[in-house]
Design an enzyme around this catalytic site. Structure first.
Site, short mmCIF file in Angstrom:
data_model
loop_
_atom_site.label_atom_id
_atom_site.label_comp_id
_atom_site.label_asym_id
_atom_site.label_seq_id
_atom_site.Cartn_x
_atom_site.Cartn_y
_atom_site.Cartn_z
N GLN A 185 0.80 -1.23 0.00
CA GLN A 185 0.00 0.00 0.00
C GLN A 185 0.84 1.28 0.00
OE1 GLN A 185 -3.15 0.36 -0.56
NE2 GLN A 185 -3.81 -1.77 -0.44
N SER A 205 2.94 -5.11 -5.22
CA SER A 205 1.98 -5.60 -6.21
C SER A 205 1.68 -4.52 -7.23
CB SER A 205 0.69 -6.01 -5.51
OG SER A 205 -0.26 -6.39 -6.47
N GLY A 206 1.79 -4.85 -8.51
CA GLY A 206 1.61 -3.86 -9.58
C GLY A 206 0.24 -3.21 -9.61
N CYS A 330 -10.19 -9.09 -0.07
CA CYS A 330 -9.85 -10.50 0.04
C CYS A 330 -10.59 -11.18 1.17
CB CYS A 330 -8.35 -10.66 0.26
SG CYS A 330 -7.41 -9.85 -1.01
#
Ligand code: PLP
Length: 391
Positions: A185, A205-206, A330
């Protein structure tokens, strides 16, 4: 697709839009430059070269060197791999490996830790205070001689609360223990320098910073022995086999470079939007801000509204074209209240009444104003219908 027009997208902690320039950079690698980077003919060198350029872009963005960067399929994979690497460090196989993490990790770390426990490892889950912060003293007290890894989320995806990463990493350095952080983040919002900050392993994370879904990063400091994650060909120096996702790798390289370039301007813009949101939302009666006034990412905000459920708020906002979340994408779908808010001491009812607003550089003041116009009557309406609401 018509219902996608004029959406207000305030769920950027779940995923972000691919930027135009990132799309432009990656598309040729789905088209003309489709070659396998491992082939011998010169055409494939274009693909290979593009991967190495992206590796250098990622390395530069976090203060690492190119040969410390591994491309993965997502941050979930990176987090899993970090634990695998640490397990490989256990020098006394007779003793179980001990991991230290926190109660407020993303499921990608939490469930990896739980799996390690099932397999015989020990795990300590550090608690947080009501602001969502862990205590460096607690970490010191939790370290054992068989501790192989300390894994702490850099800034929480549900609340945006930023942990004292430098202090935690220093404690680990002094004790000779690997320090991993899930930094998904923070990229593009906080500066990261793995060398200066003594971070041993870091996950990214892309799709959280305007690259596509399906590409992640694992940084592993040079000198740490790496347990291979996927066995097969020689890709990623043989440690993570499988033909490279060239287009996505090009995209994450471009996206990380842009994220760093735009950081200051973006934060300035988002801080203005945050202030507007914060001031107006906290005027609503019986609302609780779930976060830290001094240690919070500007782009993530979490509030609980007494007397109503987060899910009801989300559905009503959704009917009016607004995308928000009650916490982690998630864990949504389960009826359990957020483990992060419970760890911060909220009771179940309040933890279930939470709303997460997460912004990106694409959000505007007009969107914020429209959102606020819709939010207040939505809360009032839901409370009027709620059997548990006490004004
Ligand atoms: C989104 C997110 C992940 C998971 O990333 P994927 O690339 O979707 O696997 C992990 N940690 C945090 C903090 C996240 O916000």
């Amino acid at each position: 697709m018509n219902d996608l027009k004029d959406l207000i997208y305030f769920d950027n902690a779940a995923t972000t839009k691919v930027s135009e320039s990132v799309l432009d950079a990656m598309l040729p690698y789905l088209g003309q430059i489709y070659f396998n980077p491992s082939s011998i003919y010169s055409a494939s060198k274009h693909a290979k070269g593009a991967i190495e350029k992206a590796r250098a872009q990622v390395a530069k963005a976090i203060g690492a060197e190119s040969d410390e960067i591994y491309f993965t399929s997502c941050a979930t994979e990176s987090n899993n791999w970090a634990f695998t690497i640490a397990q490989g460090q256990n020098k006394q196989p007779a003793k179980p490996t001990h991991f230290i993490t926190t109660q407020i990790e993303h499921p990608a770390v939490l469930n990896t830790a739980k799996q390690k426990e099932k397999e015989g490892s020990q795990v300590t889950y550090l608690s947080v205070n009501e602001e969502g912060l862990i205590s460096p003293d607690d970490l010191k007290k939790s370290i054992q001689e068989n501790t192989a890894l300390v894994s702490v989320i850099y800034a929480n995806n549900e609340t945006g609360v930023i942990q004292p990463i430098d202090e935690l990493a220093n404690i680990c350095k002094e004790r000779g223990i690997l320090f991993h952080t899930d930094a998904v983040q923070v990229i593009g919002t906080l500066p990261v320098d793995v060398k200066r900050q003594n971070i041993s392993i870091l996950s990214l994370s892309g799709h959280k910073f305007h690259a596509p879904k399906g590409v992640g990063i694992l940084y592993v400091k040079k000198g740490i022995p790496i347990t291979n994650f996927l066995f097969g060909g020689g890709q990623e120096r043989g440690r993570r086999a499988g033909t490279e996702n060239v287009a996505n790798i090009v995209a994450i390289g471009q996206a990380v470079e842009e994220a760093i370039e735009c950081m200051e301007a973006k934060n300035e813009h988002i801080k203005k939007l945050r202030k507007l949101l914060f001031d107006r939302i906290t005027q609503i009666p019986k609302v609780k801000f779930n976060g830290s006034m001094d240690h919070n990412l500007p782009n993530i905000m979490n509030f609980s509204f007494e007397g109503i459920e987060g899910e009801g708020i989300l559905l009503h906002l959704s009917m009016q074209g607004i995308c928000c979340s009650s916490g982690s994408a998630c864990t949504s779908g389960s009826l359990d209240p957020s483990h992060v808010l419970i760890a911060m001491g909220l009771d179940h009812a309040l933890a279930q009444g939470s709303l997460r607003i997460s912004l990106s550089k694409y959000n505007t003041e007009q969107e914020v104003i429209r959102f606020l116009e819709i939010l207040k009557p939505t809360i009032e309406k839901l409370r009027a219908m709620s059997p548990i609401w006490k004004p």
